[in-house]
Design a protein around this motif. Structure first.
Motif, PDB file in Angstrom:
ATOM      1  N   SER A  67       1.274  -1.135   0.239  1.00 43.28           N
ATOM      2  CA  SER A  67       0.275   0.012  -0.117  1.00 43.28           C
ATOM      3  C   SER A  67       0.769   1.235   0.509  1.00 43.28           C
ATOM      4  O   SER A  67       1.645   1.532   1.475  1.00 43.28           O
ATOM      5  N   ALA A 120      -2.949  -9.666  -3.743  1.00 37.45           N
ATOM      6  CA  ALA A 120      -4.125  -8.579  -2.949  1.00 37.45           C
ATOM      7  C   ALA A 120      -5.260  -9.729  -4.639  1.00 37.45           C
ATOM      8  O   ALA A 120      -6.384  -9.776  -4.178  1.00 37.45           O
ATOM      9  N   ARG A 121      -4.787  -9.165  -6.032  1.00 38.55           N
ATOM     10  CA  ARG A 121      -5.268  -9.374  -6.776  1.00 38.55           C
ATOM     11  C   ARG A 121      -5.511  -9.838  -7.075  1.00 38.55           C
ATOM     12  O   ARG A 121      -7.097 -10.767  -7.208  1.00 38.55           O
ATOM     13  N   GLU A 140      -4.775   1.634   0.916  1.00 42.80           N
ATOM     14  CA  GLU A 140      -5.671   0.953  -0.540  1.00 42.80           C
ATOM     15  C   GLU A 140      -4.293  -0.107  -1.094  1.00 42.80           C
ATOM     16  O   GLU A 140      -2.909   0.649  -0.809  1.00 42.80           O
ATOM     17  N   ASN A 141      -4.780  -1.441  -1.295  1.00 42.54           N
ATOM     18  CA  ASN A 141      -3.872  -2.216  -1.140  1.00 42.54           C
ATOM     19  C   ASN A 141      -3.301  -2.520  -2.567  1.00 42.54           C
ATOM     20  O   ASN A 141      -4.550  -2.823  -3.536  1.00 42.54           O
ATOM     21  N   THR A 142      -2.323  -2.291  -3.838  1.00 41.33           N
ATOM     22  CA  THR A 142      -1.952  -2.899  -4.551  1.00 41.33           C
ATOM     23  C   THR A 142      -1.217  -3.682  -5.038  1.00 41.33           C
ATOM     24  O   THR A 142      -0.998  -3.614  -6.043  1.00 41.33           O
ATOM     25  N   ARG A 198      -8.463  -1.830   9.209  1.00 38.70           N
ATOM     26  CA  ARG A 198      -8.382  -0.769   7.547  1.00 38.70           C
ATOM     27  C   ARG A 198      -8.133   0.354   7.604  1.00 38.70           C
ATOM     28  O   ARG A 198      -7.440   1.179   6.989  1.00 38.70           O
ATOM     29  N   ARG A 221      -4.140  -0.674   6.825  1.00 35.53           N
ATOM     30  CA  ARG A 221      -3.921  -0.978   5.431  1.00 35.53           C
ATOM     31  C   ARG A 221      -3.425   0.028   4.620  1.00 35.53           C
ATOM     32  O   ARG A 221      -2.519   0.530   3.517  1.00 35.53           O
ATOM     33  N   LYS A 279      -8.652 -11.768  -4.817  1.00 36.91           N
ATOM     34  CA  LYS A 279      -9.575 -11.028  -4.865  1.00 36.91           C
ATOM     35  C   LYS A 279     -10.299 -11.795  -6.709  1.00 36.91           C
ATOM     36  O   LYS A 279     -11.052 -12.303  -6.996  1.00 36.91           O
ATOM     37  N   SER A 315     -13.495  -7.648   0.986  1.00 36.09           N
ATOM     38  CA  SER A 315     -12.045  -6.994   1.822  1.00 36.09           C
ATOM     39  C   SER A 315     -11.346  -6.600   0.233  1.00 36.09           C
ATOM     40  O   SER A 315     -11.779  -6.628  -0.977  1.00 36.09           O
ATOM     41  N   ASP A 316     -10.183  -5.970   0.136  1.00 30.79           N
ATOM     42  CA  ASP A 316      -8.769  -5.573  -0.437  1.00 30.79           C
ATOM     43  C   ASP A 316      -8.370  -6.853  -1.151  1.00 30.79           C
ATOM     44  O   ASP A 316      -7.794  -6.378  -1.817  1.00 30.79           O
TER      45      ASP A 316
END
Length: 373
Positions: free
Chosen positions: A111, A272-273, A266-268, A261, A264, A276, A297-298
């Motif tokens: 992040s 994580a992707r 914004e998680n890039t 929240r 963390r 998701k 979640s993210d």
């Protein structure tokens, strides 16, 4: 030892579904949490990190001083403390608390928002190069018998030396799923940490990372992070999972999430992707790998769960053992009580199952050796 079982401690009670309560740093709770891990048969406990959370080395010391055997895995981000000082902190803690109880987990940072809270505005590609150089200097400081000079892209030292050395090796954990991460981890890590992905994807990641390590003449270990949801019957376990999901939804609807929240941002991260995308594909993979919390979640953090009876969850974890995983990081949604419950059945079942697999492999190897004579 055929496996290592890791948990995760926190300085206050809470989770995505349980919410957070109490003071940010509750010494009594942290001590109870640490002792619960030791009594349940865990080997280490992760001390997590974010730019707004309590400082990890101090929390880790409290864990070590309140237990006799339990080790710690201290998460930290390269770039905020010099690697030479980090090495001395690790070695000092090792000497004060007993050899072999201290390990470090390097987080490059998923992040940008959270990195900037501590003043780090470096691009992610640069952060990975910095992590590689950090580990190189850290390892050399921990092992060198003579002062050394170093001049790199991010660090420069003249006559660097630590008079205090750990009694044994300080294991270096590392995580990340991008191509840059694999290059760094394959070259420098002792243990590569993976999220709880489906078996096929996990096998793929292990092969990629092993190939990268082999390019440097190295072998590397692997850790898997997952959230067991266990009950006496499978139906009860799935009901429990759905209750956790509903509680998390309600928490989010109320604008909650607490430190989860805040810490963390914004998680890039690539990992994580990936999680998701797997959650969007379906909520249950491989029969009992559940993405219900991941979907809400993210995708970052340890959010996927294995749902079932203690035996079913142990059997599911052992399928990852068959892929080469030897460290399992498990943490719960009711953190302290889950650790206590897992010590009764899940942890012993996981250990006995892993030991049986190792004995079988040894027997097969011995038989093949006899066939050649």
């Amino acid at each position: 030892m055929s496996i290592q079982i890791l948990g995760m401690v926190s300085t206050t009670h809470g989770s995505e579904s349980a919410g957070w309560r109490g003071t940010v740093v509750d010494p009594g709770y942290l001590a109870d949490f640490a002792r619960a891990h030791e009594e349940a048969g865990f080997d280490r406990a992760l001390v997590a990190h974010s730019a707004s959370s309590p400082e990890g080395f101090a929390a880790a010391a409290h864990v070590l001083y309140n237990t006799e055997r339990l080790g710690v895995l201290i998460a930290q981000r390269p770039g905020f403390i010099q690697p030479t000082l980090t090495a001395r902190k690790l070695a000092t803690l090792d000497n004060l608390t007993g050899a072999g109880r201290v390990a470090i987990h390097h987080i490059t940072g998923g992040s940008d928002t959270d990195q900037r809270r501590d003043g780090d505005f470096a691009a992610k590609e640069a952060r990975y190069r910095r992590t590689a150089e950090f580990i190189e200097v850290l390892r050399r400081t921990l092992t060198s018998d003579e002062p050394f000079d170093h001049k790199g892209e991010f660090y420069r030292f003249e006559g660097a030396f630590s008079s205090v050395k750990p009694h044994g090796q300080v294991p270096i954990f590392f995580g990340g799923q991008s191509d840059d991460a694999i290059r760094v981890g394959g070259r420098w890590a002792d243990v590569y940490a993976l999220w709880g992905e489906p078996l096929a994807q996990t096998r793929e990641r292990i092969e990629l990372i092993r190939d990268e390590a082999a390019r440097h003449g190295r072998q590397i270990g692997f850790s898997l992070s997952v959230r067991p949801i266990v009950a006496e019957t499978e139906d009860a376990a799935w009901e429990k999972a759905e209750g956790i999901r509903r509680a998390f939804e309600a928490n989010l609807a109320q604008g909650g999430g607490g430190t989860w929240r805040i810490g963390r941002g914004e998680n890039t991260a690539v990992g994580a992707r990936r999680l998701k995308e797997e959650a969007d594909e379906k909520l249950v993979h491989d029969e009992r790998l559940w993405f219900g919390v991941t979907q809400l979640s993210d995708g970052g953090g340890n959010s996927t769960a294995l749902v079932g009876t203690p035996q079913q969850v142990a059997d599911a974890l052992l399928k990852y053992h068959d892929l080469g995983i030897r460290s399992f990081l498990i943490r719960g949604f009711d953190p302290l009580q889950d650790v206590r419950d897992w010590g009764k059945e899940l942890v012993p079942l996981l250990r006995s199952g892993a030991a049986a697999r190792e004995e079988a492999r040894t027997a097969v190897g011995a038989g093949q050796g006899q066939d050649k004579t």
